[in-house]
Structure formats: C-alpha cells, structure tokens
Design a protein around this motif. Structure first.
Motif, PDB file in Angstrom:
ATOM      1  N   ARG A  68      10.867  37.415  70.920  1.00  0.00           N
ATOM      2  CA  ARG A  68      12.053  36.599  70.657  1.00  0.00           C
ATOM      3  C   ARG A  68      12.126  36.200  69.187  1.00  0.00           C
ATOM      4  O   ARG A  68      13.042  35.495  68.786  1.00  0.00           O
ATOM      5  N   GLU A 100      30.066  26.594  70.558  1.00  0.00           N
ATOM      6  CA  GLU A 100      28.610  26.702  70.353  1.00  0.00           C
ATOM      7  C   GLU A 100      28.315  28.177  70.111  1.00  0.00           C
ATOM      8  O   GLU A 100      28.324  28.985  71.054  1.00  0.00           O
ATOM      9  N   PRO A 101      28.095  28.579  68.843  1.00  0.00           N
ATOM     10  CA  PRO A 101      28.013  30.022  68.532  1.00  0.00           C
ATOM     11  C   PRO A 101      26.788  30.739  69.111  1.00  0.00           C
ATOM     12  O   PRO A 101      26.858  31.948  69.331  1.00  0.00           O
ATOM     13  N   GLY A 104      22.026  29.541  73.661  1.00  0.00           N
ATOM     14  CA  GLY A 104      20.679  29.542  74.237  1.00  0.00           C
ATOM     15  C   GLY A 104      20.660  29.021  75.662  1.00  0.00           C
ATOM     16  O   GLY A 104      21.422  29.464  76.520  1.00  0.00           O
ATOM     17  N   ILE A 125      28.592  31.432  72.913  1.00  0.00           N
ATOM     18  CA  ILE A 125      28.156  32.841  72.814  1.00  0.00           C
ATOM     19  C   ILE A 125      26.629  32.836  72.790  1.00  0.00           C
ATOM     20  O   ILE A 125      26.022  31.963  72.147  1.00  0.00           O
ATOM     21  N   ILE A 127      23.212  35.833  72.933  1.00  0.00           N
ATOM     22  CA  ILE A 127      22.836  37.246  73.013  1.00  0.00           C
ATOM     23  C   ILE A 127      21.843  37.517  74.153  1.00  0.00           C
ATOM     24  O   ILE A 127      21.780  38.623  74.690  1.00  0.00           O
ATOM     25  N   ILE A 161      26.819  37.446  68.304  1.00  0.00           N
ATOM     26  CA  ILE A 161      27.757  36.680  67.458  1.00  0.00           C
ATOM     27  C   ILE A 161      28.267  37.500  66.270  1.00  0.00           C
ATOM     28  O   ILE A 161      29.402  37.349  65.834  1.00  0.00           O
TER      29      ILE A 161
HETATM   30  C1  LIG Z   1      17.489  28.296  67.527  1.00  0.00           C
HETATM   31  S1  LIG Z   1      17.944  28.938  69.110  1.00  0.00           S
HETATM   32  C2  LIG Z   1      19.036  27.658  69.604  1.00  0.00           C
HETATM   33  C3  LIG Z   1      19.694  27.815  70.908  1.00  0.00           C
HETATM   34  C4  LIG Z   1      20.684  26.714  71.262  1.00  0.00           C
HETATM   35  N1  LIG Z   1      21.788  26.719  70.351  1.00  0.00           N
HETATM   36  C5  LIG Z   1      20.023  25.368  71.247  1.00  0.00           C
HETATM   37  O1  LIG Z   1      20.437  24.539  70.428  1.00  0.00           O
HETATM   38  O2  LIG Z   1      19.104  25.145  72.008  1.00  0.00           O
HETATM   39  C6  LIG Z   1      18.945  30.288  68.603  1.00  0.00           C
HETATM   40  C7  LIG Z   1      19.614  31.036  69.699  1.00  0.00           C
HETATM   41  O3  LIG Z   1      20.384  32.045  69.091  1.00  0.00           O
HETATM   42  C8  LIG Z   1      20.378  33.182  69.937  1.00  0.00           C
HETATM   43  N2  LIG Z   1      20.754  34.347  69.105  1.00  0.00           N
HETATM   44  C9  LIG Z   1      19.997  34.967  68.176  1.00  0.00           C
HETATM   45  N3  LIG Z   1      20.684  35.978  67.627  1.00  0.00           N
HETATM   46  C10 LIG Z   1      21.913  35.976  68.201  1.00  0.00           C
HETATM   47  C11 LIG Z   1      23.058  36.768  68.038  1.00  0.00           C
HETATM   48  N4  LIG Z   1      23.079  37.769  67.169  1.00  0.00           N
HETATM   49  N5  LIG Z   1      24.147  36.490  68.778  1.00  0.00           N
HETATM   50  C12 LIG Z   1      24.132  35.469  69.675  1.00  0.00           C
HETATM   51  N6  LIG Z   1      23.077  34.680  69.872  1.00  0.00           N
HETATM   52  C13 LIG Z   1      21.963  34.921  69.145  1.00  0.00           C
HETATM   53  C14 LIG Z   1      18.958  33.210  70.448  1.00  0.00           C
HETATM   54  O4  LIG Z   1      18.820  33.986  71.613  1.00  0.00           O
HETATM   55  C15 LIG Z   1      18.688  31.721  70.668  1.00  0.00           C
HETATM   56  O5  LIG Z   1      19.032  31.356  71.981  1.00  0.00           O
END
Ligand SMILES: C[S@@+](CC[C@H](N)C(=O)[O-])C[C@H]1O[C@@H](n2cnc3c(N)ncnc32)[C@H](O)[C@@H]1O
Length: 603
Positions: A68, A100-101, A104, A125, A127, A161
């Motif tokens: 991850r 919320e882009p 998670g 969104i 991934i 995203i």
């Molecule tokens: C720092 S975590 C935060 C998750 C959520 N926003 C939170 O605050 O708990 C970053 C999230 O971005 C997602 N992510 C990473 N690259 C991505 C992409 N290209 N498109 C969409 N989501 C992505 C990861 O799977 C992870 O869930």
C-alpha cells in the motif's frame, strides 16, 4: 502485561480506547480507572501506560502493508476526523456539498454525516476497492443503528483520482457551498519512482520544473500536492472551502507557488496536528484550510500557523513579504534590512556517496580503519580531517572523529596521478572500485575513477565558518586547521573558506550576531528536512550587518563565543576588514563582493 491485554474482551478494549485512548499522562488515566474500578495506581508508571496505548491503537492508524506504500496510505482515525469536523463547524463552515478526493475507509465522510445536518450531496473517490466497500457498509450501518436525520445523496466512485473526470461534479456544485475535504496520499514522486509505481497524474510535471531542479531535489514533492492542485483547478468558480490534512512541506510549497499559480484562494491557515499520535508518522503535518471564493483571494499570499489544540492562538504567519518568502512575517519585518545577497559564496561540503570506503577513523597505531572495519595502511597526503553535521556542536571545532580521502582538487579533475604518486592509496581504491561503481547518482557517470563532488579550491582554505544544513541549530562554527591541514566538511554542511584567521573570526562573529540569528529565524522553516540551504545562506547580507556593528559589539560577540579568539582581532583590523572588501571580487571570480558600507551603498 502484553499477554494479559490479549485476553481482554473487545467491548472492554473499546471502552478503554474511548475513555483513556486520547490521554497522554498515566496519572490522569489512573484517576479514570479508579473511578471505574476502584483500583489505585492501575498503571505503575508511564511505561505501563504507553504499552497499553500501543495496544489500543486501532489498526487503521498503521500503514497497511508495503504493497500500500505507493498509495500513501495513512487512514485518518475517526477521532481525528470527528474533531476536524467539529473544528470546522466552530469556524462557521457549513457546506451543502462535500468532496472527498481519496476517501479511504471513509472517516471524513462518516464524521460529516454525524455532525452536519445541512449537507445535500457527498462525492468521494477511492482507488482501493476494499476501502470502497468498507466505507459503503460503514455508512449503511450508521443509518441502520444510528439516529441520523439528514440523508444526503451520496456518490462514491471506485476510481483513480488522476483519471477521474470532475466536470459533472463541478457543474452540479457551482451554486452550492462546497467543502473539499480529506487526507490525500502521503507519498512523494521520487518514492513512487523507486517503487516503480505509476500512481501519478499523466501530466506529472504540473509545476513545469526544469531538469536541474529535478536532479537537485526541488522536483521531489508529495502526491498530496498534486491532489490539492488538481482540486483547486477543478473547482475554480466554486464558493466554499478546502480543508486537507497534509505535511507542512506541502502547505509551504502551495503558498510558495501562489503568486505565480494564481489559484484564487484566501484566508489560509495551517492547524498543526500530532502526526506521530494519529498516523504514527515522524513528520510535521497540519490541517490546511483556505477559502475557495476567488473574491476573497489573499493577494498577500500568506498563511497563518496555529495548532489544532488551540486554534485561536496564531503562532506565526509565513509566506511572501516584498517578493521574499519568509517563515515569520513579524520577525522578518524587524530584520529584513539584512536580507540581501551574501558577499561570499556559500559552499556545500564534499559528496562521495561511498562512505564505507572514503571515510576513515584513525587507529592508535596511526593506521586507518574504513567503514567496513578493515584496517588500511595508506599515504596521508590525500587524507583530511572530516567534519560532519553532528560535529558542528560548539562555537569552535577542535575535536576530530573522522577522516576523508579527497581524490580531486576540483570537479572532474583526472585521478590518474594517484597511481604513481600514492601507490598504496591507489591499491586501496582499486580494491574497492566495485563500491564506487555501485553509486547510483547520475553525477558520477562518465567521470574519472573515484570522483567526488562539492570540491574546489575553496575546500582547501585553512579557515572556515560552517553550519549544518540538517540540524535545527542556527549557530555557526569556526573550523581551524589541524596539524597544518585544512579540515573538510561533508555534504550535509555549508561553509565559507578563508586564508586569514582574522577575517574568518569576524565573519563567524557576524553570522552568530543577533541580527543574523533573528533573520535566520524569520526565513527558515525548522520542520523542513534541510532548514539551512545554500539559497537561505546566500540571503545573509554579512556586509550590511558589519556596517551596523561597532568594534565593541563585534568584540563582545567574539568574547561570548570563544574568548581565546579575541587575540586575532583589534579595532584597526575591524576597520580594515570592513574597508578591504569594497568592490573586491570574490577570489574565485564568480561573484563580486558587495561589501560596500563604507561608501553607503545599499545592497
Ligand atoms: C492518506 S490515505 C487517507 C484516506 C482517507 N482520506 C482518510 O482521511 O482516512 C490516502 C488514500 O488515498 C488513496 N489513493 C491513493 N492513490 C489514489 C488514487 N490515485 N486515486 C484515488 N485514491 C487514491 C489510498 O488508497 C488511501 O486510501
């Protein structure tokens, strides 16, 4: 204690997390547990309590598995997303559309449902498919078991995203009050490079960096920055706010680029959070909040710094002041006179990327031992005392821990002379050639064997003034030759070199004066990986400070640093020192000295 904890029921663990999971002092936790159970001193000491807290940490705080890593996966614990929402509410933010882009496990979305009744739509969104489903079920459970009244339309997308088309969301949000919220991935583009990951936008050079900046590290930045930029570009006409959890370095980059990028954002504040506590991450991070209304655009391009614990108290403001980027605008106003151009060129120390071979310790039998623990008998001529950042811990450096082999006097110089002049050293280097061959940096490609960088005539100056680039300490050390040989610095340090001790002592005293120290405090960011850089040091207008200091002041400064150094100076030498640089070229001829206070020429 650990094996006992494993047998505690889940319901009890949940209760403990709720009651004591956010407390830091074991005595406070003991009071609560006494109230619950009557047991005195439940935790004998802080260590007991810390072990318990480790266990209570929810698994979502931890980055989940190395696979991850490329997704910068640091899930926001619900307790943090809850308090962020409450904080935003207290700030008068009341959105009707949430975006919320990278959602998670959905902490922010779930907190928004719990605390905001006005929300009409939520867009998210993500991934990672398991998170996408987990969030959906969590929302479902919230409505089944909770007593929520407001039920907005929720649109969740399992998507990347960087490939997502925001047009529809933008169009449907233009008349609303939006809040772009979240915690985008914590990973840099160079980490993605080493992981061979393509988790980048197609146009990854969003900031149009040139090739040199990419090599020197200026091109290394966080994916989070891409995400924030993408969001600002996707919603240019929307009213509302953006609130993102991110590293402080990302916020700095955003503010740094504001004058040229013209994002139309205003009222910027960074609320510091405890990234160690919430994400188990050793970085400085904050909640970055700004308004999106183009009309409210902050032309000053400055960001207030506060903390999440006491949001009303503004610690400092950083950003642009008269075309200069500063870390503390108020402190800067008092010292901006000294923010100019250094009359001397600051140099980074020697870089070789082969420390186990090139760096040596001296043994009692005067032989050397390398980083592999091998004893070696080589000629002394090309071996110099080496000062590293950790050695720069006193005003005058007198102790030597390490030595370094200096194979060249200037970059690119042929190294063939070593074979016939220093055969033992040549044999040692040749035996270790494979280590040099493994150096990854492109700077060593097509260069003479055993090449080094950060070397020039300046490296061999006997007297130096130096500072560590990495440490928070802003003081400068005086480096004197040992056994008649100049000392070298490594590439974590910056230095000025001189032929004459008097001149060196004056410059050292000036750099440690309150004028320079305060200016440094106003223009450096101590939470940066390298707070002191060549760019920062080249801003120190040493001659302007000298103009404002009397001999008495400079002598007092020297006395406070190291009384013994006073023998090298007197008033006449100070006057000569200030005069002699007027319009004199830098010895290497690559920059004229700007030392001109005698003529009253401002720089
Ligand atoms: C720092 S975590 C935060 C998750 C959520 N926003 C939170 O605050 O708990 C970053 C999230 O971005 C997602 N992510 C990473 N690259 C991505 C992409 N290209 N498109 C969409 N989501 C992505 C990861 O799977 C992870 O869930």
């Amino acid at each position: 204690m650990q094996s006992a904890i494993k047998n505690i029921q889940h319901a009890t663990l949940d209760l403990l997390t709720d009651r004591i999971g956010r407390i830091t002092d074991y005595r406070e936790a003991n009071k609560i547990l006494y109230g619950l159970s009557g047991i005195n001193s439940f935790f004998r000491h802080q260590e007991d309590f810390s072990t318990m807290l480790e266990f209570l940490k929810p698994s979502y705080v931890v980055c989940e598995g190395s696979d991850r890593r490329e997704y910068g996966d640091y899930q926001t614990p619900p307790e943090l997303s809850d308090s962020i929402w409450l904080h935003l509410k207290a700030e008068g933010i009341s959105p009707d559309v949430i975006i919320e882009p990278t959602f998670g496990k959905g902490s922010f979305i779930i907190s928004s449902l719990k605390y905001f009744q006005e929300i009409r739509k939520i867009y998210g969104i993500e991934i990672h498919e398991p998170y996408y489903w987990q969030t959906k079920f969590a929302i479902l459970e919230l409505f089944i078991h909770g007593s929520l009244i407001n039920k907005p339309d929720i649109y969740l997308y399992h998507d990347n995203i960087f490939k997502f088309d925001f047009k529809e969301i933008t169009a449907s949000s233009e008349d609303g009050d939006i809040l772009i919220l979240g915690n985008p991935p914590w990973v840099t583009n160079s980490e993605l490079g080493s992981l061979n990951s393509g988790n980048l936008p197609e146009k990854s050079n969003l900031k149009s960096l040139n090739g040199l900046d990419a090599i020197t590290g200026k091109g290394n930045f966080d994916i989070c920055e891409y995400v924030i930029l993408m969001m600002l570009k996707s919603f240019p006409k929307c009213k509302g706010h953006l609130a993102m959890l991110t590293k402080n370095s990302v916020i700095r980059n955003l503010i740094y680029d504001l004058p040229s990028m013209k994002y139309g954002i205003g009222s910027m504040t960074a609320f510091k959070i405890d990234a160690k506590k919430y994400f188990n991450a050793a970085v400085e991070a904050s909640l970055f909040k700004c308004s999106l209304d183009g009309n409210d655009k902050d032309i000053s391009c400055r960001c207030k710094v506060s903390s999440f614990i006491s949001p009303q108290s503004i610690k400092n403001t950083f950003g642009w002041v008269n075309g200069k980027f500063v870390s503390d605008t108020v402190l800067y106003e008092h010292n901006k006179k000294y923010d100019g151009v250094s009359p001397f060129i600051w140099r980074q120390g020697i870089k070789h990327d082969c420390s186990n071979v090139m760096e040596l310790e001296m043994l009692p039998n005067s032989k050397y031992r390398n980083g592999f623990g091998q004893e070696t008998d080589i000629e002394d001529e090309l071996i110099y005392g080496l000062i590293k950042s950790s050695d720069l811990n006193s005003p005058v450096i007198t102790q030597l821990r390490k030595y370094v082999i200096v194979t060249q006097r200037m970059i690119g110089e042929s190294t063939t002379y070593i074979e016939y002049k220093f055969p033992k050293l040549h044999q040692y280097l040749t035996e270790n050639k494979h280590h040099f061959d493994q150096r990854k940096s492109s700077i060593y490609k097509n260069k003479p064997l055993f090449s080094i960088f950060g070397v020039g005539e300046y490296s061999f100056k006997p007297y130096k003034v130096a500072i560590s680039g990495l440490y928070k300490r802003s003081t400068f050390s005086l480096i004197l030759p040992v056994n008649g040989k100049p000392l070298m610095l490594d590439d974590t340090c910056y230095h000025l070199g001189f032929d004459n001790i008097t001149e060196t002592v004056f410059v050292w005293a000036i750099l440690n004066s309150v004028h320079v120290q305060e200016l440094l405090a106003a223009i450096t960011f101590l939470d940066a990986k390298r707070p002191y850089t060549k760019d920062v040091l080249m801003r120190l207008d040493i001659n302007q400070v000298a103009c404002d200091m009397t001999y008495e002041e400079i002598a007092a400064q020297i006395e406070s640093l190291d009384k013994a150094m006073l023998v090298n100076v007197n008033e006449n030498k100070w006057i000569t020192f200030r005069e002699q640089f007027t319009n004199v070229k830098d010895k290497e001829g690559d920059q004229p000295s700007l030392f001109a206070c005698q003529k009253g020429v401002g720089v």
